[in-house]
Design a protein around this motif. Sequence first.
Motif, mmCIF file in Angstrom:
data_model
loop_
_atom_site.group_PDB
_atom_site.id
_atom_site.type_symbol
_atom_site.label_atom_id
_atom_site.label_comp_id
_atom_site.label_asym_id
_atom_site.label_seq_id
_atom_site.Cartn_x
_atom_site.Cartn_y
_atom_site.Cartn_z
ATOM 1 N N LEU A 326 0.874 -1.201 0.020
ATOM 2 C CA LEU A 326 -0.043 0.222 -0.064
ATOM 3 C C LEU A 326 0.876 1.293 -0.156
ATOM 4 C CD1 LEU A 326 -3.078 0.273 0.034
ATOM 5 C CD2 LEU A 326 -2.589 1.134 2.732
ATOM 6 N N ALA A 327 2.044 1.143 0.852
ATOM 7 C CA ALA A 327 2.966 2.197 0.797
ATOM 8 C C ALA A 327 3.650 2.679 -0.333
ATOM 9 C CB ALA A 327 3.792 2.207 2.103
ATOM 10 N N MET A 328 4.155 1.652 -0.852
ATOM 11 C CA MET A 328 4.906 1.648 -1.943
ATOM 12 C C MET A 328 4.086 2.079 -3.259
ATOM 13 S SD MET A 328 8.475 1.307 -2.092
ATOM 14 C CE MET A 328 9.705 0.548 -1.189
ATOM 15 N N ALA A 329 2.789 1.440 -3.335
ATOM 16 C CA ALA A 329 2.135 1.750 -4.502
ATOM 17 C C ALA A 329 1.581 3.021 -4.416
ATOM 18 C CB ALA A 329 0.760 0.797 -4.340
ATOM 19 N N SER A 330 1.174 3.665 -3.368
ATOM 20 C CA SER A 330 0.804 4.937 -3.123
ATOM 21 C C SER A 330 2.099 5.945 -3.678
ATOM 22 C CB SER A 330 0.406 5.563 -1.667
ATOM 23 O OG SER A 330 -0.650 4.600 -1.140
ATOM 24 N N ARG A 331 3.323 5.582 -3.265
ATOM 25 C CA ARG A 331 4.411 6.497 -3.607
ATOM 26 C C ARG A 331 4.709 6.371 -5.164
ATOM 27 N NH1 ARG A 331 8.830 8.532 -0.821
ATOM 28 N NH2 ARG A 331 10.593 9.363 -2.178
ATOM 29 N N VAL A 332 4.755 5.453 -5.542
ATOM 30 C CA VAL A 332 5.060 5.279 -6.963
ATOM 31 C C VAL A 332 3.809 5.843 -7.926
ATOM 32 C CG1 VAL A 332 5.041 3.514 -9.005
ATOM 33 C CG2 VAL A 332 6.350 2.977 -6.739
ATOM 34 N N THR A 333 2.411 5.679 -7.567
ATOM 35 C CA THR A 333 1.503 6.214 -8.079
ATOM 36 C C THR A 333 1.393 7.505 -8.289
ATOM 37 O OG1 THR A 333 0.175 4.245 -7.736
ATOM 38 C CG2 THR A 333 -1.076 6.371 -8.366
ATOM 39 N N ILE A 334 1.783 8.154 -7.080
ATOM 40 C CA ILE A 334 1.898 9.638 -7.035
ATOM 41 C C ILE A 334 2.980 10.108 -7.810
ATOM 42 C CG2 ILE A 334 2.348 11.498 -5.413
ATOM 43 C CD1 ILE A 334 0.788 9.904 -3.300
ATOM 44 N N GLY A 335 4.104 9.516 -7.644
ATOM 45 C CA GLY A 335 5.232 10.105 -8.248
ATOM 46 C C GLY A 335 5.131 10.240 -9.950
ATOM 47 N N HIS A 336 4.610 8.958 -10.590
ATOM 48 C CA HIS A 336 4.551 8.815 -11.862
ATOM 49 C C HIS A 336 3.333 9.246 -12.391
ATOM 50 C CE1 HIS A 336 8.234 6.127 -12.245
ATOM 51 N NE2 HIS A 336 7.953 6.039 -11.137
ATOM 52 N N SER A 337 2.568 10.032 -11.727
ATOM 53 C CA SER A 337 1.377 10.569 -12.403
ATOM 54 C C SER A 337 1.643 12.042 -12.369
ATOM 55 C CB SER A 337 0.052 10.340 -11.645
ATOM 56 O OG SER A 337 0.211 10.751 -10.202
ATOM 57 N N GLY A 338 2.868 12.540 -11.869
ATOM 58 C CA GLY A 338 3.423 13.992 -12.061
ATOM 59 C C GLY A 338 2.782 14.878 -10.994
ATOM 60 N N TRP A 398 -5.775 5.129 -15.589
ATOM 61 C CA TRP A 398 -6.116 5.327 -16.825
ATOM 62 C C TRP A 398 -6.570 6.818 -17.335
ATOM 63 C CZ3 TRP A 398 -10.269 2.658 -13.342
ATOM 64 C CH2 TRP A 398 -11.024 3.467 -13.163
ATOM 65 N N ARG A 399 -5.944 7.643 -16.699
ATOM 66 C CA ARG A 399 -5.784 8.986 -16.911
ATOM 67 C C ARG A 399 -4.461 9.453 -17.175
ATOM 68 N NH1 ARG A 399 -10.031 10.787 -12.073
ATOM 69 N NH2 ARG A 399 -11.905 10.379 -13.083
ATOM 70 N N GLN A 400 -4.363 10.593 -17.996
ATOM 71 C CA GLN A 400 -3.118 11.192 -18.493
ATOM 72 C C GLN A 400 -2.406 11.706 -17.054
ATOM 73 O OE1 GLN A 400 -3.496 14.277 -21.157
ATOM 74 N NE2 GLN A 400 -1.256 14.207 -21.844
ATOM 75 N N ARG A 401 -1.237 11.800 -17.140
ATOM 76 C CA ARG A 401 -0.292 12.490 -16.139
ATOM 77 C C ARG A 401 -0.774 13.967 -15.860
ATOM 78 N NH1 ARG A 401 5.380 10.666 -14.677
ATOM 79 N NH2 ARG A 401 5.634 12.972 -14.493
ATOM 80 N N VAL A 402 -0.614 14.484 -14.840
ATOM 81 C CA VAL A 402 -1.450 15.989 -14.430
ATOM 82 C C VAL A 402 -0.391 16.938 -15.059
ATOM 83 C CG1 VAL A 402 -2.847 15.255 -12.460
ATOM 84 C CG2 VAL A 402 -0.264 15.938 -12.150
ATOM 85 N N ASP A 403 0.755 16.474 -15.187
ATOM 86 C CA ASP A 403 1.899 17.348 -15.704
ATOM 87 C C ASP A 403 1.946 17.303 -17.349
ATOM 88 O OD1 ASP A 403 3.211 15.280 -16.028
ATOM 89 O OD2 ASP A 403 4.724 15.317 -14.719
ATOM 90 N N GLY A 404 1.199 16.272 -17.823
ATOM 91 C CA GLY A 404 1.190 16.357 -19.472
ATOM 92 C C GLY A 404 2.220 15.403 -19.941
ATOM 93 N N LYS A 405 3.231 15.051 -19.124
ATOM 94 C CA LYS A 405 4.462 14.234 -19.512
ATOM 95 C C LYS A 405 3.904 12.652 -20.171
ATOM 96 C CE LYS A 405 8.010 16.675 -17.189
ATOM 97 N NZ LYS A 405 8.724 16.737 -15.752
ATOM 98 N N PRO A 406 4.683 12.388 -20.932
ATOM 99 C CA PRO A 406 4.500 10.903 -21.349
ATOM 100 C C PRO A 406 4.687 9.848 -19.959
ATOM 101 C CG PRO A 406 6.424 11.489 -22.234
ATOM 102 C CD PRO A 406 5.804 12.495 -21.702
ATOM 103 N N GLY A 407 3.926 8.593 -20.068
ATOM 104 C CA GLY A 407 4.386 7.683 -19.067
ATOM 105 C C GLY A 407 3.115 7.651 -18.025
#
Length: 407
Positions: A326-338, A398-407
């Motif tokens: 739960l902790a790692m998934a939260s961190r990865v999701t937050i960081g990789h969504s911009g 299933w949504r685009q990154r908030v910063d508009g970057k790819p990934g």
Amino acid sequence: MNRLLEIRDHLSAAPHRSLFLAGALQGVLTVLWWVFDLAGRYGLAGSMAHWSIAPTWAHAFLMVYGFFPFFILGFLFTTYPNWMNGDKVKPREYVATCALMAAGVVLFYVGLLTHKAIIILGIELMLIGWGVAVYVLYRILLSTPDQDKRHARVISIALLMGWLGVAAYLLWLVTEDPTMLNFARHTGVWFFLLPIVLTVSHRMIPFFSSRVLDNYEMVRPYWMLWLMLACIAAHGSLQWLELPAYLWIVDFPLAGCALYLSYRWGFLRSFSVSLLAVLHFSFAWLGVAMLLYGLQSLVYFASGNLILGLAPLHALGIGFFASMILAMASRVTIGHSGRPLELDRLTWVLFLGFQATAVLRILADIIPAIAPLLYVLAALVWLACFGLWAIKYAPIFWRQRVDGKPG
């Protein structure tokens, strides 16, 4: 139609997206099914259901091999290329892994309701999907230049052991040989999950801590990691050989190392940053779990009584494994969504509430008089906290990154 294509493109834009989504759904579905079974079995609600295989072993498989691997593979597909400066995992590879394993889990549920043969087919699909992941990650491991690959080597071996555990479970279904079931059970915990979660913690927790805590000394003793892994391998072997009276010999040293690392990595200091604190809090459960294992084994050695039942296993499985996921998934999701690397109040509250699941499940073995009620209550708390976490984070995949970057 365009919206569906857009969702498909976003889900395949990065390795963790589809796999984390499958893991989030499975974290709800597998416990929802377990609540239904428990409530009927103990007469709390509904009636006792009939499944094609024993529900206890279905629950064990779904939790160990049908829930955690989605998050683990999503994480490894992302980190392996970064750790070793290797080529990125191709979309067709991580999508194939997710699709095959998710389809396998769906068939597992269908087979529970209908016939064991469908469960066997589902596990065959899971093995193929898992095999794709093993091939991809080993390719990165072996093809990248010489460098420090100690963490990756340990994780790669453990991942292969997990595949062998699933294969053993499949053989049990086909042959009904209890040796295969025991191998699958003990391999999943001691030779697959624990080595991976410990090794990732050893690499990432000091690193993350050094990025946000002032004047932080990064302590990462490899000799202690090797000692801990040796203790884990010894524990798993003793469990498989049904020698619980001698587990304390390796469990207490393992607990001591885990508690020492919690202290040296800055457990108390971590609470100044909630995104870091959830990792430290999760890791602290490893020391607690191994102390419980050691205590139970020592008492059994002296008196022949197993005083804690499955409490140590759930301290490890829920307290350490599930909390760290739960902790790692939260961190990865937050960081990789911009998004900014900050844990919002709701996620922090859900994480703390999730700890109640571990406590309640431990108490169920300590207070057997009310165990059925505590079983169901623990599962309901899991559903509430993990379900709300999934509702919050799943749409990000299933949504685009908030910063508009790819990934």
